[in-house]
Design an enzyme around this catalytic site. Structure first.
Site, short mmCIF file in Angstrom:
data_model
loop_
_atom_site.label_atom_id
_atom_site.label_comp_id
_atom_site.label_asym_id
_atom_site.label_seq_id
_atom_site.Cartn_x
_atom_site.Cartn_y
_atom_site.Cartn_z
N ASN A 258 0.83 -1.20 0.00
CA ASN A 258 0.00 0.00 0.00
C ASN A 258 0.87 1.25 0.00
O ASN A 258 1.81 1.38 0.79
CB ASN A 258 -0.91 -0.01 1.24
CG ASN A 258 -2.05 0.97 1.15
OD1 ASN A 258 -1.91 2.06 0.61
ND2 ASN A 258 -3.19 0.59 1.68
N HIS B 159 -11.31 -4.67 -4.59
CA HIS B 159 -10.04 -4.96 -3.95
C HIS B 159 -10.23 -5.21 -2.46
O HIS B 159 -11.26 -4.88 -1.88
CB HIS B 159 -9.05 -3.82 -4.16
CG HIS B 159 -9.38 -2.58 -3.38
ND1 HIS B 159 -10.39 -1.71 -3.75
CD2 HIS B 159 -8.84 -2.06 -2.23
CE1 HIS B 159 -10.45 -0.71 -2.89
NE2 HIS B 159 -9.53 -0.90 -1.95
N VAL C 16 -24.13 4.25 17.81
CA VAL C 16 -24.03 5.53 18.52
C VAL C 16 -24.80 5.43 19.84
O VAL C 16 -25.43 4.43 20.14
CB VAL C 16 -24.61 6.69 17.67
CG1 VAL C 16 -23.81 6.90 16.41
CG2 VAL C 16 -26.08 6.42 17.31
N HIS D 201 -10.47 -14.21 10.14
CA HIS D 201 -9.75 -14.45 11.38
C HIS D 201 -9.20 -15.88 11.33
O HIS D 201 -9.95 -16.82 11.05
CB HIS D 201 -10.66 -14.27 12.59
CG HIS D 201 -10.94 -12.84 12.90
ND1 HIS D 201 -11.91 -12.43 13.80
CD2 HIS D 201 -10.36 -11.70 12.44
CE1 HIS D 201 -11.92 -11.11 13.87
NE2 HIS D 201 -11.00 -10.64 13.05
N HIS E 232 -12.31 -18.51 10.29
CA HIS E 232 -13.68 -18.07 9.99
C HIS E 232 -13.64 -16.70 9.34
O HIS E 232 -12.62 -16.00 9.37
CB HIS E 232 -14.56 -18.04 11.25
CG HIS E 232 -14.04 -17.18 12.35
ND1 HIS E 232 -13.01 -17.57 13.20
CD2 HIS E 232 -14.39 -15.93 12.76
CE1 HIS E 232 -12.76 -16.61 14.07
NE2 HIS E 232 -13.59 -15.60 13.83
#
Length: 382
Positions: free
Chosen positions: A77, A198, A348, A313, A330
């Site tokens: 990146n 992406h 919120v 994960h 998973h």
């Protein structure tokens, strides 16, 4: 559900993966909505955009030029959140003075990658077939394998991998890192800065909070019960069926009992898989099928380009044999849309100050997603 009364009363549900609770308020689904609505996403994009820094052959922000790739392409990146080269930060944390107790910091090194799903600018995973998605999963697997610590028991498994030859090889790191987080942010509502399909993979020298909490909980469960937490959970969900959205021979998609987001799903392998490198060639294809099913059903739900954040994960890149064995691969999908293509859920108020809360139950969400099978809605319009 354990008791049908939970369809109508407010109640809490426990998440054993994170040792946390959330409030469920099914009676609130009838309330009127006069709040913010998201703008409808732009749906007409060109197959190639000369200004896109992810399209084949184009120049990126740092000046590097993309190859004319045909399937997937990974690169470091240009605006990485962590860096491989930076000064070490070492602080004595043994002192009991207030600054050492309360103003703690930890240096983090790593490398962030971007990985395209397709050379086409105008497609998403929902538009792609399982065979089209498979090269991305193969590239994830290569990338993960290349970053495994030599002491990781999974390194021996990775050495036996037989993946299709790719013109675009997965990058190799300069150092060993602790964890790799593969994730996708789809749609402007989830902060995606470029519509070209992406994902990203961030490797860090430290264990991130979310997978770290899950690994702790999975270790505790296995120590107490001698079984894997998610293996037991899959067994339970397959027996009850009410939260199973879809399944094939190797994977099951469920709206988890503890889901926070309205149409949140969990993609789980039916056998104990520690990480991507444990998957067979057929299982990688079936994972691609599961991802395609989830994303297509999402788009069909409100007939829009459905936004979400998804992530894998799995076992750490560097860890003890016991820690690696405790891990259970998973994939999470967290979509924000609540009632329509323009109304999304906000975390919120009570949810920021107290605990997570949802209105529509996971069981109701499952029924909705099951009904979204079939051809992708926009293909019927063309």
């Amino acid at each position: 559900m354990p008791d049908k009364i939970l369809d109508d009363i407010s109640h809490r549900r426990y998440n054993p993966l994170t040792d946390s609770w959330l409030l469920v308020s099914p009676h609130r689904t009838k309330r009127p909505w006069q709040g913010q609505q998201e703008g409808a996403a732009v749906t007409t994009l060109p197959e190639y955009d000369p200004k896109c820094y992810l399209c084949p052959g184009n120049s990126r922000a740092a000046g590097d030029q993309n190859p004319n790739y045909e399937q997937t392409f990974a690169f470091v990146n240009d605006y990485s959140a962590v860096k491989e080269q930076q000064p070490d930060y070492e602080v004595d944390q043994s002192s009991d003075d207030l600054e050492s107790l309360l103003l703690r910091a930890q240096g983090v090194k790593g490398v962030c990658y971007v990985l395209t799903f397709s050379p086409k600018h105008n497609v998403t995973l929902a538009d792609m077939s399982a065979k089209d998605i498979l090269p991305t999963i193969n590239h994830w697997t290569r990338l993960y394998a290349n970053h495994l610590s030599p002491s990781n028991p999974l390194s021996a498994v990775a050495a036996q991998l037989q993946l299709p030859i790719s013109k675009e090889e997965a990058p190799v790191p300069k150092d060993n890192y602790r964890y790799m987080q593969i994730f996708e942010n789809k749609g402007a509502a989830m902060g995606c800065s470029n519509p070209h399909p992406h994902c990203q993979a961030w490797t860090t020298s430290t264990m991130p909070e979310e997978p770290g909490k899950e690994l702790v909980q999975m270790a505790k469960y296995r120590q107490q019960h001698g079984r894997h937490l998610l293996a037991d959970y899959i067994k339970l969900e397959l027996a009850k069926e009410e939260r199973v959205v879809w399944q094939n021979d190797s994977f099951v998609v469920v709206c988890p009992w503890w889901a926070i987001w309205p149409f949140e799903v969990l993609v789980l392998p039916k056998r104990h898989v520690r990480a991507l490198v444990d998957l067979t060639a057929d299982e990688r294809l079936q994972l691609a099928e599961a991802i395609q099913e989830v994303t297509r059903r999402y788009d069909n739900l409100f007939e829009c380009h459905f936004p979400y954040s998804s992530g894998i994960h799995q076992a750490p890149l560097d860890g003890t044999p016991e820690e690696i064995e405790n891990a259970y691969f998973h994939m999470h999908f967290y979509p924000p849309l609540l009632r329509s293509a323009t109304v999304k859920k906000f975390l919120v108020g009570f949810e920021l100050m107290a605990e997570a809360q949802r209105d529509i139950t996971p069981e109701q969400a499952t029924i909705r997603l099951r009904a979204c099978d079939g051809e992708l809605y926009r293909n019927k319009l063309s």
